[in-house]
Design a protein around this motif. Sequence first.
Motif, short mmCIF file in Angstrom:
data_model
loop_
_atom_site.label_atom_id
_atom_site.label_comp_id
_atom_site.label_asym_id
_atom_site.label_seq_id
_atom_site.Cartn_x
_atom_site.Cartn_y
_atom_site.Cartn_z
N PHE A 103 0.84 -1.20 0.00
CA PHE A 103 0.00 0.00 0.00
C PHE A 103 0.88 1.26 0.00
O PHE A 103 2.03 1.23 0.43
N PRO A 104 0.36 2.40 -0.45
CA PRO A 104 1.24 3.49 -0.88
C PRO A 104 1.64 4.54 0.15
O PRO A 104 2.55 5.33 -0.13
N LEU A 105 1.01 4.61 1.33
CA LEU A 105 1.28 5.77 2.18
C LEU A 105 2.73 5.84 2.63
O LEU A 105 3.35 6.92 2.60
N LEU A 106 3.32 4.72 3.07
CA LEU A 106 4.72 4.76 3.50
C LEU A 106 5.66 5.17 2.38
O LEU A 106 6.49 6.07 2.57
N PRO A 107 5.59 4.56 1.18
CA PRO A 107 6.50 5.03 0.13
C PRO A 107 6.24 6.48 -0.29
O PRO A 107 7.19 7.18 -0.67
N TRP A 108 5.00 6.95 -0.22
CA TRP A 108 4.75 8.36 -0.49
C TRP A 108 5.50 9.24 0.51
O TRP A 108 6.12 10.24 0.13
N SER A 129 9.23 5.60 10.55
CA SER A 129 8.93 4.61 11.58
C SER A 129 9.24 5.14 12.97
O SER A 129 8.48 4.90 13.92
N ALA A 130 10.36 5.85 13.12
CA ALA A 130 10.73 6.37 14.43
C ALA A 130 9.69 7.36 14.94
O ALA A 130 9.24 7.29 16.09
N VAL A 131 9.31 8.29 14.08
CA VAL A 131 8.31 9.29 14.49
C VAL A 131 6.95 8.64 14.69
O VAL A 131 6.24 8.91 15.67
N SER A 132 6.57 7.77 13.75
CA SER A 132 5.27 7.11 13.85
C SER A 132 5.16 6.26 15.09
O SER A 132 4.09 6.19 15.71
N SER A 133 6.26 5.59 15.45
CA SER A 133 6.19 4.73 16.63
C SER A 133 5.93 5.54 17.89
O SER A 133 5.22 5.08 18.80
N MET A 171 11.92 -0.65 12.26
CA MET A 171 12.37 -0.93 10.91
C MET A 171 11.66 -0.01 9.91
O MET A 171 10.67 0.64 10.25
N ALA A 172 12.17 0.04 8.69
CA ALA A 172 11.54 0.82 7.63
C ALA A 172 10.37 0.02 7.05
O ALA A 172 10.30 -0.25 5.85
N TYR A 173 9.48 -0.36 7.94
CA TYR A 173 8.27 -1.10 7.63
C TYR A 173 7.07 -0.20 7.91
O TYR A 173 7.20 0.87 8.51
N SER A 174 5.88 -0.66 7.57
CA SER A 174 4.68 0.17 7.73
C SER A 174 3.94 -0.09 9.03
O SER A 174 2.92 0.56 9.29
N GLU A 175 4.40 -1.03 9.87
CA GLU A 175 3.65 -1.37 11.08
C GLU A 175 3.50 -0.19 12.04
O GLU A 175 2.42 0.01 12.61
N SER A 176 4.56 0.57 12.27
CA SER A 176 4.46 1.69 13.21
C SER A 176 3.53 2.77 12.68
O SER A 176 2.71 3.32 13.44
N LYS A 347 3.26 -14.17 10.80
CA LYS A 347 2.03 -13.95 11.56
C LYS A 347 2.24 -13.14 12.84
O LYS A 347 1.42 -12.27 13.15
N PRO A 348 3.31 -13.38 13.61
CA PRO A 348 3.52 -12.50 14.78
C PRO A 348 3.64 -11.04 14.38
O PRO A 348 3.11 -10.15 15.08
N ARG A 349 4.31 -10.77 13.27
CA ARG A 349 4.43 -9.38 12.81
C ARG A 349 3.08 -8.83 12.38
O ARG A 349 2.76 -7.66 12.64
N LEU A 350 2.26 -9.65 11.73
CA LEU A 350 0.96 -9.19 11.28
C LEU A 350 0.03 -8.87 12.45
O LEU A 350 -0.88 -8.04 12.32
N MET A 351 0.27 -9.53 13.60
CA MET A 351 -0.55 -9.26 14.78
C MET A 351 -0.01 -8.13 15.64
O MET A 351 -0.63 -7.74 16.63
N LEU A 352 1.15 -7.58 15.28
CA LEU A 352 1.77 -6.51 16.06
C LEU A 352 0.84 -5.33 16.30
O LEU A 352 0.81 -4.77 17.41
N PRO A 353 0.05 -4.88 15.31
CA PRO A 353 -0.83 -3.72 15.56
C PRO A 353 -1.98 -3.99 16.51
O PRO A 353 -2.67 -3.05 16.91
#
Length: 398
Positions: A103-108, A129-133, A171-176, A347-353
């Motif tokens: 999905f596009p928000l993080l790369p935007w 990620s740092a700010v979002s977390s 990480m530079a992931y979208s979870e945060s 799956k553990p990562r997918l349940m992080l939120p």
Amino acid sequence: MSDNRPVTDLASPSGIRTGIRPDRAAPVPGALRHAAPALLAYAAVRALGITVLALWGLATGKDAHHLLAGRWDSVWYARIAEDGYGYTLTLGGGKVHSDLAFFPLLPWLERSLSSVLPLSAADAGLLVSAVSSLFAAAGIFAIGDRLHGRRAGVALVVLWAALPVGVVQSMAYSESLFTALAAWSLYAVLTGRWPAAGVLAALAGLTRPVGAAVVAAVWISAAAVLLRRRPERGARRRMLLGAALAPLGWLAYVVWVGVRTGSPAGYLDVQGGWGNGFDGGLAFGAFIGKLLAGPAFPAGLALLVGVALVVWLYVRGARRGQPLPLLVYSGTVLLLALTAKGYFGSKPRLMLPAFPLLLPLAMALARLRTSRAVLVASAVALGAAGYGAFWLNGSGPP
């Protein structure tokens, strides 16, 4: 700042508390001072995780920066930020990995920041990620504080930061980013700020496929309030506006992918190319069964215990009167994670939120004496830091 009154105002027809009680916003300086212990504790836990990862890397010869921003999904997000969509990787076994799965928000945001700051797209992702977390931690604290008081709010933030896969938050992931938008959308629902809840849900829907969980929380909570009583006209209009805004981000991207691929089911086809999809958990159950029947029995048993634990936490929260928006959100996150048929290790990562699952544990931690609570939290954080370093230096998140 929360006044910590019990949330008992509205109930759905089924008797489940919605927890929705409109109130006025607290002044920002006061709210920040109130949340400061939670934010400082969060920063300390994550700093510990990064420090252990860096020290582990010195022993293994692996660069912590590369592990956080240069592998797995981080590479796909950075490529989209730099070159736009259109990259496809064809693998054996009929798998076709298209960047349309992301999905596009993080790369935007990565593209925007790297265009104005001396940062690469990947480093911009780390900054996001740092700010979002921190925003996520603030939203999680606000919910815990509102429902059960300040100590529970701090405990909830610490437990979320110290999850075994909590290193993904750095990480530079979208979870945060997603968790920040989801947490504040849920808080907006709990405080009756429906347009804000809808806007944040729409942004969450532009961040990850599981944005559908936030949309479900907004919709079902609004329906429960409308069925419980007849709000005055202005309140009803704001509620309907929030509900109308909520799905726009998720729908916009899915429709765009459908148009780009020339198929109404284009996004599902893209996910299928990655080996993803939903089968009601049959493939995941078979995967656990295979582990239990072979030499990897301990791993299978640990996985089974982990699934049982998260289900128990969900049921525990429901029995203790967790508000309807949180139950819908975390239940949908769990449902989507556990019924997906691909990438079982993710799956553990997918349940992080799904941070509301931690509320029963946070309440228990908050009831301990301060010295004991600090000792328990420190031990959990240290264990999570060690596991995170081990995980990223091994197979890491898929």
